[in-house]
Design an enzyme around this catalytic site. Structure first.
Site, short mmCIF file in Angstrom:
data_model
loop_
_atom_site.label_atom_id
_atom_site.label_comp_id
_atom_site.label_asym_id
_atom_site.label_seq_id
_atom_site.Cartn_x
_atom_site.Cartn_y
_atom_site.Cartn_z
N PHE A 55 -15.13 13.06 -6.70
CA PHE A 55 -16.22 12.57 -6.22
C PHE A 55 -16.70 11.17 -6.65
O PHE A 55 -16.74 11.19 -8.18
CB PHE A 55 -17.30 13.52 -6.48
CG PHE A 55 -17.19 14.71 -5.34
CD1 PHE A 55 -16.91 14.84 -4.27
CD2 PHE A 55 -17.73 16.11 -5.97
CE1 PHE A 55 -16.43 15.89 -3.42
CE2 PHE A 55 -17.64 17.13 -5.08
CZ PHE A 55 -17.09 17.25 -3.90
N GLU A 56 -17.37 10.27 -6.08
CA GLU A 56 -17.61 9.09 -6.78
C GLU A 56 -18.87 9.16 -7.78
O GLU A 56 -19.09 8.04 -8.38
CB GLU A 56 -17.86 7.97 -5.84
CG GLU A 56 -19.07 8.28 -4.93
CD GLU A 56 -19.07 7.06 -4.07
OE1 GLU A 56 -18.69 7.09 -2.83
OE2 GLU A 56 -19.70 5.91 -4.25
N GLY A 57 -19.83 10.17 -7.47
CA GLY A 57 -20.52 10.48 -8.80
C GLY A 57 -20.11 10.82 -10.15
O GLY A 57 -20.56 10.64 -11.00
N GLY A 136 -19.01 3.65 -2.33
CA GLY A 136 -17.43 3.59 -2.76
C GLY A 136 -16.50 3.21 -1.73
O GLY A 136 -15.18 3.19 -1.93
N HIS B 126 -19.15 -0.13 -4.88
CA HIS B 126 -19.80 0.76 -5.84
C HIS B 126 -18.95 0.31 -7.26
O HIS B 126 -19.62 0.29 -8.29
CB HIS B 126 -19.44 2.30 -5.68
CG HIS B 126 -20.44 3.14 -6.27
ND1 HIS B 126 -20.47 4.59 -6.09
CD2 HIS B 126 -21.23 2.79 -7.11
CE1 HIS B 126 -21.30 5.09 -6.80
NE2 HIS B 126 -22.03 4.17 -7.61
#
Lengths: 258, 323
Positions: A55-57, A136, B126
């Site tokens: 996950f991009e978090g 992302g 991002h």
């Protein structure tokens, strides 16, 4: 032929099931929230227990708790039983380093070369609608093989996207590699009507399989550009009772599958 | 509109760092005093990501102090982005994704403010946001990347990025300009009086933000002793000497989450979406009045969120440590 009335699943459930089948055991899958996360988790519970989610978090290898789907990929719920949590920049750099097999995205608008728009409807200088943007998505689409899950509608499948947020094969042929993106690219697009792939030479999208009960003309009518069918195009298998059962355990409130 | 803040010359970057008091000294201030350290026109980087460890209380204080012409940057913004636009404290947000959250659809406030040209959402990927902060943190003017090329995200930013051919391999790369914010505002679970911050859970981009910024202002759920910090130095998120001030603000990320302590206040997030749905201008004005201007203190703000929502968020937050 299965009529809509006989279907015991929603379009979103069909999407999630069909998308989950594109994933193979042992893959590392960079997933966004919503259908991508559901599909990857479904695959993990059924045919591909060895999938590692990213996950991009900043989460590596979590295991989602049924009924506790995270609201985004940046909250604590995403970290359940994770193998590692790490800074956002570093989890995204795993894409650039080449550790991600599949990037799994949703999309607002897609064109014949698999370019995705999640930024602007209309002219970017004076947009009709400002969309939330790349997140992302641009990084994932620039650096990994992509699977997209989205509804098959004419307004979403357009000749040319208003804005390329996440690059597919740009203007086709070798244009993607020439732009500085030698790896990755569109792999499969799973819709509620069909599964699309990419013609190896032209890099145009083409239909590789129809879902049960869907006619070829239905796909053509819901696609905003002329689309070819692969010579060996097939028909997918209906969602199984087991797939639907597990899916409904994962999302009992139907947050993403209504 | 002018594009992203220009890259700072190295001499300026070093001079700013050299001017800082690096000693272990008491940095505890009130929330209002912390907000007063941020001046009109500055570039403020927001720590955390989306609905996580947002320095909500400090943004709340900036809105109440009626700051003007701020530029905010963040990995991803949620309702915090809506608030800084609608309150008029910022005309620009630099980020990769801007909406309250996928389950609430596209942010009405973001749409209304950007589509009317009142404010700008400058979009970067991002990873590019992260690499720009990282370049800033490393004291370098740029960072090469293999992302953002070929896309319109890249094309829109072409005035501030540079196409580059690698001198070693001949490959095509993109150079991203360093981002060195004037101030980074970061919320943490605990911190001592000297500004040693400890973070539980997701670290997001906060280490790079702290090193890239000229000044760092912290809010913390609680202030702990320096001895307690020294018992777990591996938990300290970035060096204390980057920190200028720290304010103790319990529930300082509400209505967003703070890992291990509370999840987002989902009912309140629903309320915000509901209030801004039909008539966005009137709705967000009413929201700001009710939750930002009328409460006399952060405690009164939390009171308005309500004990029930606070306990629901707290119970869910703590459950992350349950088996």
């Amino acid at each position: 032929m299965t009529s809509l009335l006989q279907r015991n699943y929603t379009s979103s459930e069909l999407l999630a099931v069909m998308a989950s089948r594109t994933l193979a055991d042992g893959q590392t899958v960079f997933a966004g929230v919503g259908i991508p996360l559901l599909a990857a988790t479904l695959a993990q519970r059924l045919h591909a227990p060895g999938i590692t989610l990213l996950f991009e978090g900043g989460v590596l290898g979590p295991f989602i708790v049924p009924g506790e789907l995270p609201p985004s990929t940046n909250e604590q719920r995403c970290t359940r039983r994770a193998n590692m949590i790490l800074p956002i920049t570093d989890v995204l750099l795993l894409l650039q380093r080449g550790y991600v097999d599949i990037g799994f995205l949703g999309g607002a608008q897609i064109d014949r070369y698999g370019n995705i728009n999640t930024s602007f409807i209309g002219d970017p200088a004076k947009p009709k609608t400002r969309l939330p943007g790349t997140g992302g998505g641009n990084d994932i689409a620039s650096l990994a093989k992509i699977v997209v899950a989205m509804k098959h509608e004419k307004r979403r499948f357009v000749e040319k996207v208003d804005f390329i947020t996440s690059p597919g094969f740009l203007s086709g042929g070798d244009s993607r590699a020439r732009a500085g993106l030698p790896t990755g690219g569109m792999h499969k697009i799973v819709t509620d009507l069909a599964i699309l792939g990419v013609d190896p030479a032209s890099k145009k999208l083409r239909v590789e399989a129809l879902h049960p009960g869907v006619a070829a003309d239905q796909v053509r009518a819901n696609t905003g550009f002329s689309i070819d069918f692969a010579p060996n195009a097939t028909v997918t298998d209906l969602p199984t009772g087991r797939e639907l059962e597990v899916l409904r355990q994962l999302d009992p409130a139907q947050l993403y599958t209504a | 509109m002018p594009q992203t803040p220009p890259v700072k010359p190295y001499a300026q970057l070093r001079a700013e760092t050299a001017g800082r008091d690096r000693s272990l000294h008491d940095k505890v201030v009130t929330l209002d005093a912390a907000a007063a350290l941020i001046r009109d026109g500055e570039h403020v980087a927001i720590g955390g990501c989306m609905m996580s460890r947002t320095p909500s209380a400090l943004i709340w204080a900036l809105v109440r102090a009626r700051r003007r012409n701020l530029t905010f940057s963040r990995s991803i913004v949620s309702s915090d982005g809506d608030i800084v636009f609608a309150s008029g404290i910022a005309k620009k947000v630099i980020t990769s994704w801007f909406s309250q959250g996928i389950v609430w659809g596209i942010s009405r406030v973001m749409r209304a403010w950007t589509e009317s040209g009142r404010a700008e959402f400058e979009e970067w990927s991002h990873m590019s946001m992260g690499l720009r902060y990282r370049a800033g943190a490393m004291g370098l003017p740029f960072m090469p990347t293999r992302s953002m090329m070929g896309s319109d995200v890249g094309r829109l930013r072409a005035g501030t990025t540079k196409d580059f051919v690698c001198p070693f391999t001949g490959e095509k790369l993109l150079l991203l300009p360093a981002l060195n914010p004037d101030v980074a505002i970061i919320h943490v679970q605990r911190c001592d009086q000297f500004g040693n911050p400890q973070i539980d859970g997701l670290p997001f981009m906060d280490h790079d933000l702290a090193l890239a910024a000229k000044r760092v202002i912290l809010t913390t759920e609680r202030i702990v002793s320096n001895d307690q910090i020294r018992r777990q130095p591996d938990q300290t998120a970035f060096p204390f000497f980057t920190v200028e001030a720290v304010a103790e603000v319990p529930y300082g990320s509400a209505p967003h989450e703070c890992y291990g302590l509370y999840e987002p206040f989902f009912k309140h997030m629903d309320l915000f979406a509901e209030m801004t749905r039909a008539d966005v201008e009137k709705g967000v004005e009413d929201y700001l009045k009710r939750f930002y201007f009328e409460p006399k203190s952060w405690t009164e703000y939390l009171d308005r969120l309500g004990l029930n929502d606070l306990l629901v968020a707290t119970r869910a937050g703590r459950s992350i440590y349950d088996d």
